[in-house]
Design an enzyme around this catalytic site. Sequence first.
Site, PDB file in Angstrom:
ATOM      1  N   ASP A  80       0.850  -1.187   0.000  1.00  0.00           N
ATOM      2  CA  ASP A  80       0.000   0.000   0.000  1.00  0.00           C
ATOM      3  C   ASP A  80       0.896   1.252   0.000  1.00  0.00           C
ATOM      4  O   ASP A  80       1.827   1.354   0.804  1.00  0.00           O
ATOM      5  CB  ASP A  80      -0.863  -0.045   1.275  1.00  0.00           C
ATOM      6  CG  ASP A  80      -1.938   1.023   1.306  1.00  0.00           C
ATOM      7  OD1 ASP A  80      -2.419   1.421   0.228  1.00  0.00           O
ATOM      8  OD2 ASP A  80      -2.320   1.439   2.428  1.00  0.00           O
TER       9      ASP A  80
ATOM     10  N   HIS B 251      -9.104   5.044  -2.256  1.00  0.00           N
ATOM     11  CA  HIS B 251      -8.393   5.107  -0.967  1.00  0.00           C
ATOM     12  C   HIS B 251      -9.230   5.919   0.016  1.00  0.00           C
ATOM     13  O   HIS B 251     -10.186   6.588  -0.355  1.00  0.00           O
ATOM     14  CB  HIS B 251      -7.029   5.786  -1.161  1.00  0.00           C
ATOM     15  CG  HIS B 251      -6.004   4.870  -1.740  1.00  0.00           C
ATOM     16  ND1 HIS B 251      -4.928   4.399  -1.023  1.00  0.00           N
ATOM     17  CD2 HIS B 251      -5.906   4.305  -2.974  1.00  0.00           C
ATOM     18  CE1 HIS B 251      -4.218   3.600  -1.789  1.00  0.00           C
ATOM     19  NE2 HIS B 251      -4.777   3.535  -2.988  1.00  0.00           N
TER      20      HIS B 251
ATOM     21  N   HIS C 174      -7.701  10.053   3.785  1.00  0.00           N
ATOM     22  CA  HIS C 174      -7.290   9.084   4.793  1.00  0.00           C
ATOM     23  C   HIS C 174      -7.663   9.551   6.206  1.00  0.00           C
ATOM     24  O   HIS C 174      -7.813  10.747   6.446  1.00  0.00           O
ATOM     25  CB  HIS C 174      -5.771   8.866   4.728  1.00  0.00           C
ATOM     26  CG  HIS C 174      -5.341   8.160   3.477  1.00  0.00           C
ATOM     27  ND1 HIS C 174      -4.638   8.777   2.472  1.00  0.00           N
ATOM     28  CD2 HIS C 174      -5.536   6.887   3.066  1.00  0.00           C
ATOM     29  CE1 HIS C 174      -4.410   7.913   1.500  1.00  0.00           C
ATOM     30  NE2 HIS C 174      -4.944   6.750   1.838  1.00  0.00           N
ATOM     31  N   GLY C 175      -7.772   8.588   7.106  1.00  0.00           N
ATOM     32  CA  GLY C 175      -7.932   8.920   8.518  1.00  0.00           C
ATOM     33  C   GLY C 175      -9.376   9.028   8.970  1.00  0.00           C
ATOM     34  O   GLY C 175     -10.308   8.641   8.256  1.00  0.00           O
TER      35      GLY C 175
ATOM     36  N   ASP D 238       3.034   4.935  -5.370  1.00  0.00           N
ATOM     37  CA  ASP D 238       2.287   6.173  -5.155  1.00  0.00           C
ATOM     38  C   ASP D 238       3.134   7.367  -5.576  1.00  0.00           C
ATOM     39  O   ASP D 238       3.902   7.924  -4.794  1.00  0.00           O
ATOM     40  CB  ASP D 238       1.883   6.290  -3.678  1.00  0.00           C
ATOM     41  CG  ASP D 238       1.049   7.542  -3.424  1.00  0.00           C
ATOM     42  OD1 ASP D 238       0.840   8.324  -4.380  1.00  0.00           O
ATOM     43  OD2 ASP D 238       0.614   7.740  -2.281  1.00  0.00           O
TER      44      ASP D 238
ATOM     45  N   GLU E  25      -1.357   5.900  -8.732  1.00  0.00           N
ATOM     46  CA  GLU E  25      -2.312   6.911  -8.260  1.00  0.00           C
ATOM     47  C   GLU E  25      -2.140   8.215  -9.020  1.00  0.00           C
ATOM     48  O   GLU E  25      -1.023   8.673  -9.264  1.00  0.00           O
ATOM     49  CB  GLU E  25      -2.135   7.163  -6.753  1.00  0.00           C
ATOM     50  CG  GLU E  25      -3.099   8.227  -6.220  1.00  0.00           C
ATOM     51  CD  GLU E  25      -3.163   8.306  -4.687  1.00  0.00           C
ATOM     52  OE1 GLU E  25      -2.960   7.289  -4.010  1.00  0.00           O
ATOM     53  OE2 GLU E  25      -3.414   9.412  -4.191  1.00  0.00           O
TER      54      GLU E  25
ATOM     55  N   ALA F 232     -11.325   5.132   2.340  1.00  0.00           N
ATOM     56  CA  ALA F 232     -12.744   4.787   2.209  1.00  0.00           C
ATOM     57  C   ALA F 232     -13.344   4.155   3.466  1.00  0.00           C
ATOM     58  O   ALA F 232     -14.334   3.447   3.388  1.00  0.00           O
ATOM     59  CB  ALA F 232     -12.922   3.868   1.010  1.00  0.00           C
ATOM     60  N   SER F 233     -12.753   4.429   4.608  1.00  0.00           N
ATOM     61  CA  SER F 233     -13.380   3.941   5.847  1.00  0.00           C
ATOM     62  C   SER F 233     -14.650   4.724   6.101  1.00  0.00           C
ATOM     63  O   SER F 233     -14.731   5.921   5.789  1.00  0.00           O
ATOM     64  CB  SER F 233     -12.424   4.114   7.043  1.00  0.00           C
ATOM     65  OG  SER F 233     -11.515   3.041   7.092  1.00  0.00           O
TER      66      SER F 233
HETATM   67  O1  G3H Z   1      -3.201   5.051   3.630  1.00  0.00           O
HETATM   68  C1  G3H Z   1      -2.433   4.768   4.538  1.00  0.00           C
HETATM   69  C2  G3H Z   1      -2.746   3.618   5.397  1.00  0.00           C
HETATM   70  O2  G3H Z   1      -3.785   3.924   6.289  1.00  0.00           O
HETATM   71  C3  G3H Z   1      -1.516   3.122   6.084  1.00  0.00           C
HETATM   72  O3  G3H Z   1      -1.135   3.933   7.138  1.00  0.00           O
HETATM   73  O4  G3H Z   1       1.329   4.244   6.916  1.00  0.00           O
HETATM   74  O5  G3H Z   1       0.189   4.488   9.129  1.00  0.00           O
HETATM   75  O6  G3H Z   1       0.448   2.233   8.090  1.00  0.00           O
HETATM   76  P1  G3H Z   1       0.294   3.725   7.857  1.00  0.00           P
HETATM   77  P1  13P Z   2      -8.831   4.930   5.570  1.00  0.00           P
HETATM   78  O1  13P Z   2      -7.941   5.814   6.387  1.00  0.00           O
HETATM   79  O2  13P Z   2     -10.081   5.624   5.163  1.00  0.00           O
HETATM   80  O3  13P Z   2      -9.121   3.620   6.205  1.00  0.00           O
HETATM   81  O4  13P Z   2      -8.047   4.628   4.190  1.00  0.00           O
HETATM   82  C1  13P Z   2      -7.093   3.611   4.122  1.00  0.00           C
HETATM   83  C2  13P Z   2      -6.308   3.632   2.864  1.00  0.00           C
HETATM   84  O5  13P Z   2      -6.605   4.309   1.903  1.00  0.00           O
HETATM   85  C3  13P Z   2      -5.125   2.785   2.806  1.00  0.00           C
HETATM   86  O6  13P Z   2      -4.400   2.961   1.639  1.00  0.00           O
HETATM   87 ZN    ZN Z   3      -4.479   4.955   0.916  1.00  0.00          ZN
END
Ligand code: G3H
Ligand code: 13P
Ligand code: ZN
Length: 309
Positions: free
Chosen positions: A82, A211, A180-181, A104, A134, A213-214
């Site tokens: 990712d 991305h 994100h987040g 990315d 992306e 998409a929570s």
């Molecule tokens: O989009 C990013 C993901 O949520 C991964 O986050 O780099 O803190 O593991 P991280």
């Molecule tokens: P969320 O922060 O919405 O869960 O997105 C996760 C993501 O895009 C990981 O690449």
């Molecule tokens: Zn992402």
Amino acid sequence: MPLVTTKEMFEKSMKEHYAIGAFNINNMEFIQAITEAANEAKSPVILQVSSSAIKYAGIKYLMKMVEAAVESTDIPIALHLDHGPDFETCKMCIDAGFTSVMIDGSKYDFEENVALTKQVVEYAHSKGVVVEAELGKLAGIEDDVNVAASDAMYTDPEQAEEFVRRTGCDSLAIAIGTSHGAYKFKGEAKLRFDILAKIKERLPNTPIVLHGASSVIPRLVEMCNENGGNIPGAKGCPNEMLKEAGENGVSKINVDTDLRLAMTAQVRRVFNEDPSVFDPRKYLGEARKEIKATVLDKINNVFCSGGKA
Ligand code: G3H
Ligand code: 13P
Ligand code: ZN
């Protein structure tokens, strides 16, 4: 069944108009919860690992745990990098046995993004690995890159077509308003489905990735806050919008924040309700159950990939 690439799962999902969940993993509990849920729902699934997850857990541990999950289940599982930040990280993951990588390059200008993506595609394809790229910038925090909400840049459909043609990438992450987040929208949630439609018109055979998409599940945010947490005003992507995205050409939906919330909510609840607990299996066991339930709900009721394995 050994690890698979996303090629076949995306072909089927594009034909049948549903999305496949890509869930971030950091440790054993996440891997078990996600793969058990997907196995129960008979759904294909993508396990994804960020470079910070690799720093945290170590690539060898992650690989071995994913291998164990693959042996314990009977569904197509892809292992994906990712937000690969550079060629070297992508190469390391490809060489380690990942079946899919994301490069990315969204932080670079168009031409630099094309050149970097092409370099990764050439190496990945020579090893039978697929590549997500992306184009466009998500608002919020993107790994090390912080894009201010006001600078959010939607993906340009014409550029998207040129980008896919010139890079040969297998799937494309686009920016249509997600981020994100846990804080995705200040006011009302809004996704630019008009841009998605224009991109799909130009790229009908390219799997599209969403991305950030929570849904930032309100019940889990409340559980965190009621048990000593402090995440007020968190807001995600409504499930109806994610469902609409899956029905309209989005093939991969990324989820990390919701699973972090699931784990944290249960750990907080157990500690708060019984301060005498100090056996990690007690709180991590509850966390694992909540992650599994969260993944099952998304697969069956939002992404609609249940039964598609
Ligand atoms: O989009 C990013 C993901 O949520 C991964 O986050 O780099 O803190 O593991 P991280
Ligand atoms: P969320 O922060 O919405 O869960 O997105 C996760 C993501 O895009 C990981 O690449
Ligand atoms: Zn992402």
